[in-house]
Design a protein around this motif. Sequence first.
Motif, PDB file in Angstrom:
ATOM      1  N   ARG A 196     -49.336 -31.738 -52.799  1.00 51.41           N
ATOM      2  CA  ARG A 196     -50.140 -30.965 -52.262  1.00 51.41           C
ATOM      3  C   ARG A 196     -49.474 -29.460 -52.240  1.00 51.41           C
ATOM      4  NH1 ARG A 196     -52.610 -33.309 -47.236  1.00 51.41           N
ATOM      5  NH2 ARG A 196     -54.596 -34.133 -47.897  1.00 51.41           N
ATOM      6  N   PHE A 197     -48.141 -29.433 -51.947  1.00 49.02           N
ATOM      7  CA  PHE A 197     -47.159 -28.224 -51.918  1.00 49.02           C
ATOM      8  C   PHE A 197     -47.335 -27.693 -53.662  1.00 49.02           C
ATOM      9  CE2 PHE A 197     -43.287 -26.115 -52.734  1.00 49.02           C
ATOM     10  CZ  PHE A 197     -43.352 -24.922 -51.847  1.00 49.02           C
ATOM     11  N   ALA A 224     -45.333 -24.509 -45.129  1.00 46.37           N
ATOM     12  CA  ALA A 224     -46.221 -25.557 -45.791  1.00 46.37           C
ATOM     13  C   ALA A 224     -45.660 -26.660 -45.100  1.00 46.37           C
ATOM     14  CB  ALA A 224     -45.856 -25.403 -47.516  1.00 46.37           C
ATOM     15  N   ARG A 225     -44.485 -27.012 -45.165  1.00 45.63           N
ATOM     16  CA  ARG A 225     -44.052 -28.530 -44.591  1.00 45.63           C
ATOM     17  C   ARG A 225     -44.760 -28.653 -43.202  1.00 45.63           C
ATOM     18  NH1 ARG A 225     -37.825 -29.725 -44.282  1.00 45.63           N
ATOM     19  NH2 ARG A 225     -38.216 -31.746 -43.340  1.00 45.63           N
ATOM     20  N   ILE A 226     -44.734 -27.367 -42.301  1.00 42.81           N
ATOM     21  CA  ILE A 226     -45.111 -27.697 -41.165  1.00 42.81           C
ATOM     22  C   ILE A 226     -46.735 -27.833 -41.185  1.00 42.81           C
ATOM     23  CG2 ILE A 226     -45.563 -26.362 -38.891  1.00 42.81           C
ATOM     24  CD1 ILE A 226     -42.757 -25.144 -38.916  1.00 42.81           C
ATOM     25  N   ASP A 227     -47.288 -27.172 -42.141  1.00 37.54           N
ATOM     26  CA  ASP A 227     -48.689 -27.331 -42.329  1.00 37.54           C
ATOM     27  C   ASP A 227     -49.316 -28.603 -42.776  1.00 37.54           C
ATOM     28  OD1 ASP A 227     -49.824 -25.069 -41.154  1.00 37.54           O
ATOM     29  OD2 ASP A 227     -49.745 -23.800 -42.915  1.00 37.54           O
ATOM     30  N   GLY A 228     -48.202 -29.418 -43.068  1.00 37.48           N
ATOM     31  CA  GLY A 228     -48.581 -30.745 -43.656  1.00 37.48           C
ATOM     32  C   GLY A 228     -48.630 -30.914 -44.816  1.00 37.48           C
ATOM     33  N   ALA A 229     -48.238 -29.982 -45.846  1.00 40.09           N
ATOM     34  CA  ALA A 229     -48.479 -30.229 -47.252  1.00 40.09           C
ATOM     35  C   ALA A 229     -47.464 -31.024 -47.685  1.00 40.09           C
ATOM     36  CB  ALA A 229     -48.487 -29.012 -47.784  1.00 40.09           C
TER      37      ALA A 229
END
Lengths: 355, 282
Positions: free
Chosen positions: B187-188, B178-183
Amino acid sequence: MTDLVLENIGKTYPNGYQAIPSIDLSIEEGEFIVLVGPSGCGKSTLLRMVAGLETITQGDLLIKGNRVNDKEPADRDIAMVFQNYALYPHMTVRANMEYGLKNRGVSKQERHNKVMDVAAMLGLDELLERRPGQLSGGQRQRVAMGRAMVRDPKVFLFDEPLSNLDAKLRVQMRVEIRQLQRKLATTTLYVTHDQVEAMTLADRLVVLNKGKAEQIGTPMELYDKPATTFVAEFIGSPSMNLLDGMLTERGIALSDRLALPMAHDYRGAIKWGIRPEHLQQSDAVNGDFSLQVQAVESLGAETLIHGVLEDGAEQPNPIVVRLSGPHLPDIGSRMWLTAPLQHWHLFDAITQQRL
Amino acid sequence: MIENRPWLRFFSHLILVVGVFLVALPVWVALVGSTQPEGSFNSGSIPMWFGDQGVQNWAHVLFAEAGSTLQIPVWHLLLNSLVMALGITLGKIAISIVSAYAIVFFRFPFRGVIFWIIFITLMLPVEVRIVPTYQVIANLDMLNSYSGLILPLIASATATFLFRQCFMSIPGELVEAARIDGAGPIRFFFDILLPMSRTNIAALFVIMFIYGWNQYLWPLIITTDDTYYTLVMSIKSMLSVPDGDIQWNYVMVTTLLAMLPPVAVVVGMQKLFVKGLVDAEK
Ligand SMILES: Nc1ncnc2c1ncn2[C@@H]1O[C@H](COP(=O)(O)OP(=O)(O)OP(=O)(O)O)[C@@H](O)[C@H]1O
Ligand SMILES: [Mg+2]
């Protein structure tokens, strides 16, 4: 142009453990780099530092010339495929693939197009509305790759992505990953501890040992000219035979009774190496040395013969020979072998470096 | 264990039937009693079959007045109870999910200490801290108000602990993906964490709703104005009549009404509830 540069990169964990002392590596655009090494050597640590999931405690990381040490993973323009896939269990395949784009504010239409393109490339069209729980391991693996691909990142990072698949699927996916990477020409950093995977995928290999890069080079360079005994033993299967010896003016003395003639300037203790596939069966007249056969493994296309060197030393020296085709020597029998000079590898016994 | 012994079968069925009977009898008495004319309980025997006053009794209690000392209709008490129970439930879930989120996913100083402090409050239920809590609520001028009914009960160590366990079972790789996906953190929380703990939320909702609905002591203490009375506590006051007879038929209607919402919640959320307790996917 160089895409990814690691300058003097090091990692010391908060508990004081130095996982990586220092690594220098520069990766060309579109190159496929594989990091290999035994368990615990720091492969994942290095990859996670590039991803931004682990802080870099020393040195600089440059992506396309920009220093990204302090950037969040999402701002580094990388995509990562995890060992356990890490798909969001409550989202459909489509939503999983879209999520990163959505967070970047990509429009709905564009997201749709990108997902459809990638899904077509990976054969996921039929599965877009399913949840990860309704997919097989191989399909999940594909979705994880799809999620990385839709983002169209500058660098792909893979951490042992195939280790949860069965042997057959692993081979199939390996080929597929290689083809996709060629097609997309995206710089890739791939971690594995499987040396077959490493040899077949890599443009260049980095062999890690206790956080240090033992050698960096193409698979064939590493196979033909391993820089250290560690690389020599790690690359190639079964691994290289390594025997202790002394280099003297008469050649290499492997024991009091056995010496192999060779002219070399070096004098002193060495390790002499030869790969199992380079040993050849011969007769008592032409043979360089003989082997007492202890075990035979018949694999059909080839036969592995395990034995000990008959050199009169108290310490038995185990040797593996790889012969093509079927062979059935009796256990305990004597087998004469020749070791062609051009396939010898010599290492300094103390520094373990290639001579 | 699959055994086929007739007497064993008989015995297990007997136990079940006795159990059902024990649970169902009081409900049956209440149901029957709610249809009796006034005064039928006072003859000394408990009626076991329906009377003819059902509709009148229910209509009177629901819309006119609860009877005895209570001059307000029961629908109003129902509403009060519902507001309190829902307020407590949602408040508990909101507060505990957020605090569990902070404790599990953020590194801040004294994180462990704070967790243990929350955990230790398990030893301090409402009854133990009732005097100081009353003092606080009184000073804040929240006696006889919904906020006074709800706020002191919404901190929940149990729920925080449950969410903490649930969050800790989420694999680290997922958080990293999720961090890599920019959340970012918000958002997370909303995109990943909340949907993934859906079943846990449902299970907690059921448990906490019943807990809130059954609150007796706290509403009794802080409400003196009958527009804020809750249903459960009012039943008791319907029984304390200074002189004259207790109107049992009205009490029975009120009792049944007090039982309905928890039953509705349990039945309605049964599937999610069980799933939340056994925790299927992840
Ligand atoms: N958070 C941490 N704190 C301290 N030491 C750690 C931490 N994470 C990893 N290490 C240590 O760093 C070393 C390298 O770990 P890493 O996970 O990079 O190994 P790896 O090469 O990926 O191994 P594997 O093939 O088993 O995945 C190991 O010795 C490990 O014990
Ligand atoms: Mg690893």
